[in-house]
Design an enzyme around this catalytic site. Sequence first.
Site, mmCIF file in Angstrom:
data_model
loop_
_atom_site.group_PDB
_atom_site.id
_atom_site.type_symbol
_atom_site.label_atom_id
_atom_site.label_comp_id
_atom_site.label_asym_id
_atom_site.label_seq_id
_atom_site.Cartn_x
_atom_site.Cartn_y
_atom_site.Cartn_z
ATOM 1 N N HIS A 212 88.797 -17.440 50.796
ATOM 2 C CA HIS A 212 88.240 -17.859 52.090
ATOM 3 C C HIS A 212 87.564 -19.218 51.944
ATOM 4 C CE1 HIS A 212 87.861 -13.603 54.056
ATOM 5 N NE2 HIS A 212 89.076 -13.883 53.653
ATOM 6 N N PRO B 139 71.567 -7.858 49.913
ATOM 7 C CA PRO B 139 72.990 -8.211 49.813
ATOM 8 C C PRO B 139 73.436 -9.394 50.670
ATOM 9 C CG PRO B 139 72.714 -6.148 51.009
ATOM 10 C CD PRO B 139 71.370 -6.512 50.466
HETATM 11 P P1 FAD Z 1 75.350 -1.864 37.751
HETATM 12 O O1 FAD Z 1 76.594 -2.137 38.479
HETATM 13 O O2 FAD Z 1 74.281 -1.076 38.426
HETATM 14 O O3 FAD Z 1 75.747 -1.152 36.388
HETATM 15 C C1 FAD Z 1 74.796 -0.536 35.546
HETATM 16 C C2 FAD Z 1 75.458 0.610 34.822
HETATM 17 O O4 FAD Z 1 74.534 1.166 33.895
HETATM 18 C C3 FAD Z 1 75.858 1.736 35.763
HETATM 19 O O5 FAD Z 1 77.217 2.047 35.577
HETATM 20 C C4 FAD Z 1 74.934 2.880 35.378
HETATM 21 O O6 FAD Z 1 75.541 4.136 35.572
HETATM 22 C C5 FAD Z 1 74.664 2.582 33.926
HETATM 23 N N1 FAD Z 1 73.440 3.164 33.394
HETATM 24 C C6 FAD Z 1 72.229 3.260 34.003
HETATM 25 N N2 FAD Z 1 71.352 3.871 33.201
HETATM 26 C C7 FAD Z 1 71.999 4.153 32.059
HETATM 27 C C8 FAD Z 1 71.615 4.816 30.853
HETATM 28 N N3 FAD Z 1 70.354 5.245 30.691
HETATM 29 N N4 FAD Z 1 72.523 4.962 29.883
HETATM 30 C C9 FAD Z 1 73.806 4.518 30.049
HETATM 31 N N5 FAD Z 1 74.221 3.894 31.182
HETATM 32 C C10 FAD Z 1 73.329 3.717 32.169
HETATM 33 N N6 FAD Z 1 76.113 -7.126 45.653
HETATM 34 C C11 FAD Z 1 76.770 -8.012 46.377
HETATM 35 O O7 FAD Z 1 76.880 -9.169 45.919
HETATM 36 N N7 FAD Z 1 77.329 -7.643 47.592
HETATM 37 C C12 FAD Z 1 77.235 -6.349 48.078
HETATM 38 O O8 FAD Z 1 77.757 -6.032 49.136
HETATM 39 C C13 FAD Z 1 76.555 -5.392 47.333
HETATM 40 N N8 FAD Z 1 76.439 -4.111 47.749
HETATM 41 C C14 FAD Z 1 75.763 -3.204 46.973
HETATM 42 C C15 FAD Z 1 75.613 -1.885 47.384
HETATM 43 C C16 FAD Z 1 74.897 -0.954 46.608
HETATM 44 C C17 FAD Z 1 74.746 0.482 47.068
HETATM 45 C C18 FAD Z 1 74.300 -1.388 45.391
HETATM 46 C C19 FAD Z 1 73.496 -0.413 44.549
HETATM 47 C C20 FAD Z 1 74.458 -2.704 44.984
HETATM 48 C C21 FAD Z 1 75.178 -3.628 45.760
HETATM 49 N N9 FAD Z 1 75.355 -4.948 45.364
HETATM 50 C C22 FAD Z 1 76.008 -5.838 46.108
HETATM 51 C C23 FAD Z 1 74.841 -5.438 44.131
HETATM 52 C C24 FAD Z 1 75.919 -5.468 43.047
HETATM 53 O O9 FAD Z 1 76.804 -4.389 43.209
HETATM 54 C C25 FAD Z 1 75.173 -5.429 41.743
HETATM 55 O O10 FAD Z 1 74.416 -6.622 41.649
HETATM 56 C C26 FAD Z 1 76.075 -5.278 40.523
HETATM 57 O O11 FAD Z 1 76.627 -3.980 40.480
HETATM 58 C C27 FAD Z 1 75.251 -5.518 39.255
HETATM 59 O O12 FAD Z 1 76.003 -5.182 38.140
HETATM 60 P P2 FAD Z 1 75.292 -4.604 36.843
HETATM 61 O O13 FAD Z 1 76.395 -4.403 35.859
HETATM 62 O O14 FAD Z 1 74.136 -5.460 36.489
HETATM 63 O O15 FAD Z 1 74.652 -3.218 37.279
HETATM 64 C C1 DHB Z 2 80.206 -8.540 51.187
HETATM 65 C C2 DHB Z 2 78.918 -8.148 51.062
HETATM 66 C C3 DHB Z 2 77.924 -9.050 51.356
HETATM 67 O O1 DHB Z 2 76.646 -8.716 51.209
HETATM 68 C C4 DHB Z 2 78.190 -10.314 51.805
HETATM 69 O O2 DHB Z 2 77.181 -11.155 52.114
HETATM 70 C C5 DHB Z 2 79.491 -10.704 51.915
HETATM 71 C C6 DHB Z 2 80.509 -9.800 51.598
HETATM 72 C C7 DHB Z 2 81.296 -7.571 50.894
HETATM 73 O O3 DHB Z 2 80.990 -6.413 50.584
HETATM 74 O O4 DHB Z 2 82.466 -7.947 51.020
#
Ligand code: FAD
Ligand code: DHB
Length: 398
Positions: free
Chosen positions: A76, A297
């Site tokens: 996009h 988000p």
């Molecule tokens: P995570 O994806 O949270 O991964 C951490 C992992 O560690 C998980 O798999 C968990 O199970 C594991 N874990 C936790 N504790 C332990 C333990 N004690 N032992 C072993 N494993 C463990 N970001 C955006 O940019 N746009 C969005 O639309 C958006 N929507 C989101 C919606 C939700 C519901 C959530 C929660 C987050 C959203 N985010 C979004 C944020 C984005 O998804 C996160 O920033 C991203 O997942 C971060 O990645 P991470 O690997 O740091 O953490």
């Molecule tokens: C999406 C989520 C967001 O928070 C955003 O700002 C743009 C896109 C998505 O889930 O695609």
Amino acid sequence: MTVTASTQVGIVGAGPAGLLLSHLLALRGIDSIVVENRSRAYCEARQRAGLLEAGTVELLRQVGLGQRMDVEGLEHGGIYLQFAGERHHLDFRDLTGGRWVTIWAQTEIVKDLIQSRLAAGAQVEFEVSDTEVADLDDDRPVLRYTDAAGGRHEVRCEAIAGCDGFHGICRDCMPPGLVRVAERGYPYSWLGILATVPPSTDELIYSRHEDGFALHTMRTPQVSRLYLQVPADEDIEHWPDDRIWAELRHRLELPGWELKDGPITEKAISPMRSFVASPMRYRRLFLAGDAAHIVPPTGAKGLNLAMADVTVLAEALTSLLRDGNHHPVDSYSDASLRRVWRATHFSWWMTSMLHVDPGPDPFGAELQLAQLRYVTSSRAAATTLAENYTGYFPLHWS
Ligand code: FAD
Ligand code: DHB
């Protein structure tokens, strides 16, 4: 009986941060283990982010993870901002000298990473329990966990990466008093849906409506993703599918433009918060991604930040473990926090400009509209949004 082993980097969490870190380290010849308390199927299905900055896309291509994204991802060149009954387009390519974003779901990135790590023979342990990190004052910290079959393991590491998300254990293992937290709550949440219906728009629509924010995004040419601002403590039971579509139409539709609806396959409410923990390192324990910081988000920064953290961390750990050079790990936290705070400000700004506070606030509403009019009429203001949205800090991976 505890089985003992050793590796170079122990990684807690198989989200995008932990898996990408393991992949990048392997490219540099560094061994790691990833432990994850959920199942592989759960990690691959968890619906979250969907929008990648140009730099994140380029990184994935560079490290051999771009094949499917390049075929199936949706590039996009801008977004729509809607307010006061009008829709305005921001053209990122024009504003930023050619930058863009790509719709490519977190679920797909995680699937590709897991598949690639397992194909390379990496140790990724799903469904572990009782994860512990210890001996953090030692140059050989230890990672302990119980595997899916109930066996207890102790792995000596040269460094440990806490990629275990906001609710993980690693942040709390830092010495008491070391970590400072800066945070902000918001008086609303997002209700997100996935629906089997072609998107009604070519690019994302961010809509500030007097009854609340709405966002139309997408996953594929057949699947739409939409979000609605709802009260902070809202119960999903109050939102049957018909009510969700009616409210989305109310907040997104304009004369001459209709929102197509279809079967909802997933719906959930997520709270919104800004949270930054610093420093992101204690000796040989490093935090990355949501383990260290959360953004609301709006603006899609969470996933991009998590992947940027581990790109910097992988280079820093390589210098430490391969060349004995401490300088890059010494600057990891400060360098990451500069990027994190830029994204924290941008996400807070986008959120504050587009959401409607509960309770009457005519002053706040006029400020939002003044800001939206400015962003859609001044090239300088639009460029600020575009530059932040497409990714302000470059990522380096040589
Ligand atoms: P995570 O994806 O949270 O991964 C951490 C992992 O560690 C998980 O798999 C968990 O199970 C594991 N874990 C936790 N504790 C332990 C333990 N004690 N032992 C072993 N494993 C463990 N970001 C955006 O940019 N746009 C969005 O639309 C958006 N929507 C989101 C919606 C939700 C519901 C959530 C929660 C987050 C959203 N985010 C979004 C944020 C984005 O998804 C996160 O920033 C991203 O997942 C971060 O990645 P991470 O690997 O740091 O953490
Ligand atoms: C999406 C989520 C967001 O928070 C955003 O700002 C743009 C896109 C998505 O889930 O695609």
